[in-house]
Every structure is written in structure tokens, then in C-alpha cells.
Design a protein around this motif. Structure first.
Motif, PDB file in Angstrom:
ATOM      1  N   ALA A 295      -1.933 -14.369  -1.251  1.00  0.00           N
ATOM      2  CA  ALA A 295      -2.836 -13.717  -2.203  1.00  0.00           C
ATOM      3  C   ALA A 295      -3.469 -12.551  -1.466  1.00  0.00           C
ATOM      4  CB  ALA A 295      -3.907 -14.677  -2.708  1.00  0.00           C
ATOM      5  N   VAL A 296      -3.344 -11.340  -2.046  1.00  0.00           N
ATOM      6  CA  VAL A 296      -3.827 -10.124  -1.385  1.00  0.00           C
ATOM      7  C   VAL A 296      -4.811  -9.407  -2.301  1.00  0.00           C
ATOM      8  CG1 VAL A 296      -3.175  -8.068  -0.082  1.00  0.00           C
ATOM      9  CG2 VAL A 296      -1.507  -9.913  -0.410  1.00  0.00           C
ATOM     10  N   ILE A 297      -5.952  -9.048  -1.751  1.00  0.00           N
ATOM     11  CA  ILE A 297      -6.961  -8.305  -2.502  1.00  0.00           C
ATOM     12  C   ILE A 297      -7.150  -6.953  -1.835  1.00  0.00           C
ATOM     13  CG2 ILE A 297      -9.400  -8.236  -3.178  1.00  0.00           C
ATOM     14  CD1 ILE A 297      -9.254 -11.265  -3.470  1.00  0.00           C
ATOM     15  N   GLY A 298      -7.096  -5.892  -2.647  1.00  0.00           N
ATOM     16  CA  GLY A 298      -7.240  -4.536  -2.148  1.00  0.00           C
ATOM     17  C   GLY A 298      -6.420  -3.581  -2.983  1.00  0.00           C
ATOM     18  N   SER A 299      -6.100  -2.444  -2.433  1.00  0.00           N
ATOM     19  CA  SER A 299      -5.332  -1.353  -3.030  1.00  0.00           C
ATOM     20  C   SER A 299      -6.189  -0.527  -3.960  1.00  0.00           C
ATOM     21  CB  SER A 299      -4.087  -1.842  -3.771  1.00  0.00           C
ATOM     22  OG  SER A 299      -4.377  -2.144  -5.122  1.00  0.00           O
ATOM     23  N   SER A 300      -5.640   0.606  -4.383  1.00  0.00           N
ATOM     24  CA  SER A 300      -6.384   1.507  -5.260  1.00  0.00           C
ATOM     25  C   SER A 300      -6.589   0.917  -6.640  1.00  0.00           C
ATOM     26  CB  SER A 300      -5.639   2.841  -5.392  1.00  0.00           C
ATOM     27  OG  SER A 300      -4.394   2.676  -6.039  1.00  0.00           O
ATOM     28  N   ALA A 301      -5.884  -0.170  -6.977  1.00  0.00           N
ATOM     29  CA  ALA A 301      -6.010  -0.751  -8.311  1.00  0.00           C
ATOM     30  C   ALA A 301      -7.234  -1.658  -8.445  1.00  0.00           C
ATOM     31  CB  ALA A 301      -4.749  -1.529  -8.668  1.00  0.00           C
ATOM     32  N   ASN A 302      -7.722  -2.222  -7.378  1.00  0.00           N
ATOM     33  CA  ASN A 302      -8.964  -3.017  -7.389  1.00  0.00           C
ATOM     34  C   ASN A 302      -9.763  -2.651  -6.150  1.00  0.00           C
ATOM     35  OD1 ASN A 302      -7.418  -5.302  -9.270  1.00  0.00           O
ATOM     36  ND2 ASN A 302      -9.647  -5.286  -9.489  1.00  0.00           N
ATOM     37  N   PRO A 303     -10.364  -1.446  -6.154  1.00  0.00           N
ATOM     38  CA  PRO A 303     -10.892  -0.904  -4.904  1.00  0.00           C
ATOM     39  C   PRO A 303     -12.385  -1.095  -4.681  1.00  0.00           C
ATOM     40  CG  PRO A 303     -10.818   0.830  -6.521  1.00  0.00           C
ATOM     41  CD  PRO A 303     -10.386  -0.436  -7.227  1.00  0.00           C
ATOM     42  N   GLY A 304     -13.112  -1.649  -5.649  1.00  0.00           N
ATOM     43  CA  GLY A 304     -14.562  -1.622  -5.571  1.00  0.00           C
ATOM     44  C   GLY A 304     -15.158  -2.704  -4.690  1.00  0.00           C
ATOM     45  N   LEU A 305     -16.358  -2.459  -4.235  1.00  0.00           N
ATOM     46  CA  LEU A 305     -17.086  -3.464  -3.455  1.00  0.00           C
ATOM     47  C   LEU A 305     -17.173  -4.771  -4.227  1.00  0.00           C
ATOM     48  CD1 LEU A 305     -18.835  -4.245  -1.002  1.00  0.00           C
ATOM     49  CD2 LEU A 305     -20.795  -3.222  -2.190  1.00  0.00           C
TER      50      LEU A 305
END
Length: 684
Positions: A295-305
Motif C-alpha cells: 500500500a503506497v500513499i503519495g504522488s501528485s494524485a493525493n499530495p496534501g498534508l
């Protein structure tokens, strides 16, 4: 037909219109205020600026980000970083250091201004619409021309008004909004359209929530997406210490849209895109129980704090499943600093998360490649086959809530069901009122007199732009490849840790061309080569040929191997532009059923091309299949200026010729790279 009027998109376009009529299907030229390049595409842009003879960029702001190719397993990426920095110093461009952050959210934090236009050599430049900007992803050469002060030419799109009502329920977030649109309309649903969001539901969406939605407009095929610059945008700019840059921008109260849609946010549920398309969307509850290994969180698609903080709050005091790699890719150094100040970084680490540097990383296949066939949940925008770096991957696209909960359980899990079973309330976050702004990670442009003395730093892996010959009057060659629908630029010119380090070395990168579809393509292309150069050949494609990333390499490397024409049912907008820019003739079937009449190895012939592509000539040609003794009607959508460009062998060759004519005192039209009207397929 009643044409739309009074929309925010019309206002932004009208404010920057320098050529053409604002009527759908007509070509328009837009003045560009800002440009954005990233390292996977930027090296070519900088070489194009050099070839164009630019002294200094003529935009208000141009920024080069180093966010895609951060892994330095050897010297090649470091060489490109040095080249990019020297080009920034030479041409008057801001340089964002490696590890500073992903271009789109970082640009939003430091440079985004409501009402401005932004052209980027990255298809997700449309994310800038979250701030009330007009962000347009396009090919690198168009961006290079915008940096010289020339207009950017696009087809005037229809304006699609999407009215939002209600408020998002607990365990549902902005990613589910854009996934709902993809569920309804698929990856071609917004072809030649601008998505403009309005309505009372906007009140519950922050600027970064809107970024999530605007970013993945590219996956719907939209030319771009637009949100109003309202209180949410003012709040965001205040957090970044830039409230003075705020300017309120909204649609007129009586705005009329070409098309309309409506989403009741309160009725949404957690959604997920199955492998291997962003348009293959289903409710999470329907696929719950599927085992995962990542499971990876990040990238320009979900970038917010918020996107990282909500995941941290979910896993706080818990341990992720032993079979799951829980990867965190902070999208900017600023967000990583804020996440750390909040204590959320500790919560993630304690729960077993792996914290990576700020950048795109796994989104472009640079590390974090998953195990073959085992589910990888990602908050990314794309899940095309092999894009992760694993050929037989199984990548799912979802929200941070779904990814974090599934990381705990080891299988795809509806976060609402998990919360009910565990008795866990939805986390309430307290985000900082002021961000940890760090402008030291940007190197500003040098003064002109210093910049003029800078030499570009070229390592041995930087080959320079190839020289391409003019289009011959007769094209005769075999069909070397036939591919199906929705072929992506990742399949034409793969990304990932093996190929992307050669992004500045076209001959070496060409060895990877089409290998995800046919591993033997580069060898067979080489066998066609003659002493005079590469062997000319054709590729036959289906619908939406060239979707996905804007990278020019997907046009340049096949061209280097001898590709001179593609015959497809339809094209993705940016790739179509890139093909023509580099001297590859993009043709479409008059009758899509003719696609079935072609086989690999068939010998094709086009005659009298110089006459057929002359200014004013009818846009239809006769394509002869000499193997089957059949002839098919095909068409092109090239404007007169682009016809001249293509006959010259591509835009660089055409511009060089025009510059020579100019130096001899000839009157020339230098705007030879404009996009053309017509029903092209979607923006990758």
C-alpha cells in the motif's frame, strides 16, 4: 446548439486569448504566464531551448523540478540533474532541487496564482486548476515554445459543468469524487472538454482536495479542470504565506455550460480502480478480501498534508500487516516537515511504514515495484500495465483511507466496515495554520549577464536531439507492430528504473521501445535499417492510442527506429501532437472496421505525400496494402502549418529552416507547432 458562456473557464481563456475564436473545435492561441518542467521530460525541453537559440525565457515564471528520477543507482540520473541545473542557470529558470517535491503540489505551494496560465511538460499540469488557474499539460516542444514567449495552440474545448452538492461522508474523500467520475464516464469521457466544478458542495473541499480531483482530470481525457478561486484558495495561500497572491475568480451566476453533470457528495462511498485502467472503477466493498502485498500513499494524485495525516491517524498505535509493505512518498519537503511537526511521521514509522524521499518514485516505476500478481494499493493517478516497474503487476487506485486500512488488514478493505468492526471513529485532524515554507530548496534564476556565461553541463549519457530527415513523397514499408485500444505511452516508451535513466540518451532508450507489447520490436526495426538510415515502417493502433504520460520519448524513440506513420482509430491529444512534432504522420481510419484488415508484416504504401499534405489539400489519403491488394481511406487532422512542419521532418527541423530563411530576410511564420482542431482523443 447553445454555446456555453459566463463560465470561469471562458474567463480564463478570454484573458489570455491571442488568436482564434472561443468556439468548440476551433484552434485558439493562448499566452502562457508560467511553465513547469520535470526531469523525466525536462532534459529534452532544455535541449529544444538550445536548438531554438533561446537566450532567456520570456514567461513570468518557469520552474524546473527534479522529482521523477531521484534514484541514483549509478551516475546517469546525477548527470541529468547537473545538466538541468546548468540549463536553468543559463536560460533564467527556477531550479527545484532533488527531493524538494513533486512538481504539481510544490508548484501550487510556491508559485500558483489564481487567474494565471500554466503550461507543463507533464500531463497532470491540469492539477493547477485547483487554484483557479488554467493548467495545460502538453508536449515538451510546446512548452519550450511557450518559454520563448510564443502562444500555446490548443483546440477550444467544450466546457463541462460539474455541480457538486452535499458533503463527503466519513471515510470518503476527494479521491472518491474523481473515481466516481471515472466510474461514470471512463478514460475518454472528457475528451476535448474542460471540467469546471461549481455548486454548494465546493464549500467542504479544501484547495488540496480540489488538487486531487483536478489532477486526475487527465485520466478522464480532459483538456484541463477548473475550480473557482474562493475562500478555500485564499485559506491555502494564507497557509503558504502568500495571501497577497489571492484573486477571487468565479463563474458568472448565470453561467451556461455545454454539458452538465451533478454529484451528490453525501451519496458517495469508497471507490477503487481495478487493474489495469483508471476507468475500471468499482465500490471497495465489492472487492473486499482481495489479498495485497503493498500500500503506497503519495504522488501528485493525493499530495496534501491531510492525505498523509489521515493515514497516520488511522495506523497510529497499530501495526501494519506483516505481508504488506506500507510505503509513504511525501509529495514535498514542506509536507514532510509539517507531518513531522505534527508527530504523524512517528506514528507512521511506529506502525511499520517505510518513509521515502519527497518525489514521484513508485508512481513512475522508480522503485517500490510490487511482487508480480499480488495486489498493490496506491493513491496514484495511473495503473497502466507495467508502469509500476513490474511487468505482471496488479495495481489498484484508491483513497488514503482505503490504502491505510487495507495496510492494517492485509487485504482490500472498505474502511467503513473496518471502522464499524473495530469501533474506530473517523479521525479529526488539526492541521497547522502555517506551513513550513522552505524557499531555500529553490535556486532562483541568475541575472542575465551571469546567465549568458553559463555552459551546459553534458555528461556522456546525454546524446542530444537526433537529426530527422524530411518526410519522403512516398512511404513504403511493413506494419511492424499492431496494437489494441488504450495503448499508453508507458507501453510505447517505458518508464521505470531500467529505462528512464536513459531519457537523455535517445539511441539507448530506443532499445526499450514497445518492448512491453512486443519485446522483439527494436530488433526487427534494426533489421530494416539500411546504410542510409533506419528502415521506414508503420504501426497500426486502436482507440485512444498514446494515452497517459506526455513524454515526447514515446514519439522520438520509434521515430529514431524508423517509424514514419501511425494508423489508428483515435489518438490521445498530447501524443498526437508529439508524433507530428517529430515527423511521424498520425493517420486515422475513415472506417474503424478497417483496423481488422491489417496484420503485422503487411506492406503498406502512401504516395504523393507532398501533394496530399500541401496547404489547403483535402485531409484524406489512400493507404495501399500491397500485401493484400487492398486500399483504405484514411485521414489526418493537420493544420497547414503542421503539414509544413511534418514535411520538414518535425518541428525542430522546420524551425531551423525558418530561422535560416529569417536570417536571409524572408518573412516567416514561426508558429509552426500549433495544435489543430478536430475530434482528437484525450489528453494523456
Amino acid at each position: 446548439m447553445t454555446l456555453s458562456h459566463g463560465t470561469l473557464a471562458h474567463r480564463l481563456i478570454a484573458d489570455h486569448l491571442v488568436d482564434g475564436r472561443m468556439q468548440p473545435g476551433h484552434e485558439i492561441g493562448l499566452q502562457i504566464d508560467q511553465t513547469l518542467t520535470q526531469d523525466a521530460t525536462g532534459t529534452l525541453v532544455m535541449q529544444e531551448l538550445e536548438a531554438l537559440g533561446l537566450d532567456r525565457v520570456r514567461t513570468q515564471v518557469s520552474v524546473q523540478y527534479v522529482d521523477h528520477n531521484l534514484l541514483q543507482a549509478d551516475e546517469r540520473n546525477a548527470e541529468d540533474h547537473a545538466f538541468l541545473r546548468s540549463a536553468c542557470r543559463r536560460f533564467g529558470i527556477w531550479y527545484s532541487k532533488p527531493g524538494n517535491g513533486v512538481s504539481h503540489p510544490t508548484h501550487m505551494q510556491y508559485f500558483g496564482i489564481p487567474g494565471r496560465t500554466l503550461a507543463g511538460s507533464d500531463s497532470h499540469t491540469c492539477a493547477a486548476g485547483s487554484l483557479g488557474m488554467l493548467g495545460l499539460g502538453t508536449g515538451g516542444l510546446e512548452v519550450a515554445l511557450a518559454m520563448t514567449g510564443r502562444p500555446l495552440y490548443v483546440t477550444m474545448p467544450e466546457i463541462w459543468g460539474v455541480r457538486l452538492t452535499g458533503r463527503l461522508p466519513e471515510w470518503v474523500s476527494a479521491k472518491d469524487v474523481v473515481l466516481e467520475l471515472l466510474r461514470r464516464h471512463g478514460v475518454k469521457g472528457a475528451v476535448n472538454r474542460i471540467l469546471e466544478y461549481h455548486g454548494p458542495g465546493l464549500a467542504g473541499l479544501t484547495a488540496m482536495d480540489r488538487h486531487v480531483i483536478a489532477n486526475m482530470g487527465a485520466e478522464l481525457g480532459a483538456t484541463t479542470s477548473v475550480f473557482p478561486a474562493d475562500t478555500a484558495v485564499r485559506d491555502f495561500l494564507r497557509t503558504e504565506g502568500r495571501e497577497a497572491d489571492f484573486r477571487e475568480l468565479t463563474a458568472e451566476p448565470d453561467a451556461v455550460y455545454d454539458l452538465t453533470d451533478e454529484i451528490d457528495l453525501s451519496a458517495l462511498e469508497p471507490l477503487i480502480a481495478r487493474p489495469t485502467s483508471p476507468g475500471n472503477v468499482v465500490p471497495v466493498r465489492e472487492v473486499s478480501g482481495e489479498p495485497i502485498g503493498q500500500a503506497v500513499i503519495g504522488s501528485s494524485a493525493n499530495p496534501g498534508l491531510r492525505d498523509f495525516a489521515i493515514a497516520a491517524a488511522i495506523v497510529a498505535g497499530r501495526q501494519t500487516h506483516p505481508a504488506v509493505s506500507f510505503d509513504i512518498n511525501p509529495t514535498s519537503r514542506e509536507i514532510l516537515a509539517d507531518l513531522t511537526k505534527m508527530g504523524s511521521t512517528f506514528d507512521l514509522i511506529a506502525a511499520g511504514a517505510r518513509i521515502h524521499q519527497a518525489g514521484c518514485l513508485g508512481c513512475i516505476g522508480m522503485g517500490q515495484a510490487p511482487a508480480p500478481g499480488l495486489g498493490s494499493l496506491r493513491t496514484f493517478p495511473r495503473n497502466f500495465p507495467g508502469r509500476s516497474g513490474t511487468e505482471q503487476d496488479a495495481v489498484w487506485l484508491c483513497s488514503p483511507e482505503t490504502a491505510a486500512v487495507s495496510a492494517l488488514t492485509g487485504e482490500i478493505t472498505d474502511p467503513r466496515a473496518w471502522a464499524a468492526e473495530e469501533g474506530v471513529p473517523y479521525p479529526r485532524l488539526r492541521l497547522p495554520a502555517h506551513s513550513t515554507v522552505n524557499r531555500a530548496m529553490f535556486e532562483p534564476p541568475l541575472p542575465p549577464e551571469q546567465a549568458a556565461r553559463i555552459e551546459l553541463e553534458r555528461g556522456p549519457n546525454i546524446s542530444g536531439l537526433p537529426d530527422f530527415d524530411p518526410l519522403p513523397d512516398v512511404l513504403d514499408g511493413p506494419v511492424l507492430l499492431k496494437c489494441g485500444d488504450n495503448v499508453s505511452t508507458d507501453e510505447i516508451s517505458p518508464a521505470g528504473a531500467k529505462a528512464l535513466p536513459y531519457r537523455s540518451n535517445i539511441p539507448r532508450l530506443a532499445e526499450f521501445t514497445f518492448t512491453r507489447i512486443d519485446p522483439d520490436y527494436p530488433r526487427r526495426a534494426a533489421e530494416l535499417a539500411t546504410e542510409g538510415g533506419p528502415g521506414r515502417h508503420f504501426v497500426v493502433g486502436g482507440e485512444n492510442y498514446g494515452q497517459g504520460s506526455s513524454r515526447e520519448h514515446a514519439a522520438i524513440t520509434p521515430r529514431h527506429l524508423g517509424l514514419r506513420a501511425v494508423v489508428a482509430k483515435s489518438y490521445a491529444r498530447i501524443h498526437w501532437q508529439n508524433l507530428a512534432n517529430f515527423g511521424v504522420l498520425p493517420l486515422e481510419f475513415d472506417d474503424p472496421a478497417d483496423y481488422d484488415r491489417f496484420d503485422v508484416g503487411d506492406r503498406l504504401r502512401l504516395e504523393h505525400l507532398h501533394t496530399a499534405l500541401a496547404p489547403g489539400a483535402e485531409p484524406r489519403l489512400r493507404l495501399r496494402n500491397t500485401t493484400k491488394d487492398e486500399t483504405y481511406p484514411v485521414r489526418h487532422r493537420l493544420s497547414d502549418s503542421r503539414r509544413r512542419t511534418l514535411l520538414d521532418g518535425g518541428s525542430i527541423a522546420a524551425l531551423a529552416r525558418e530561422e535560416q530563411q529569417h536570417q536571409r530576410g524572408a518573412s516567416t511564420d514561426i508558429l509552426a507547432t500549433q495544435a489543430d482542431p478536430g475530434d482528437l482523443s484525450h489528453d494523456g
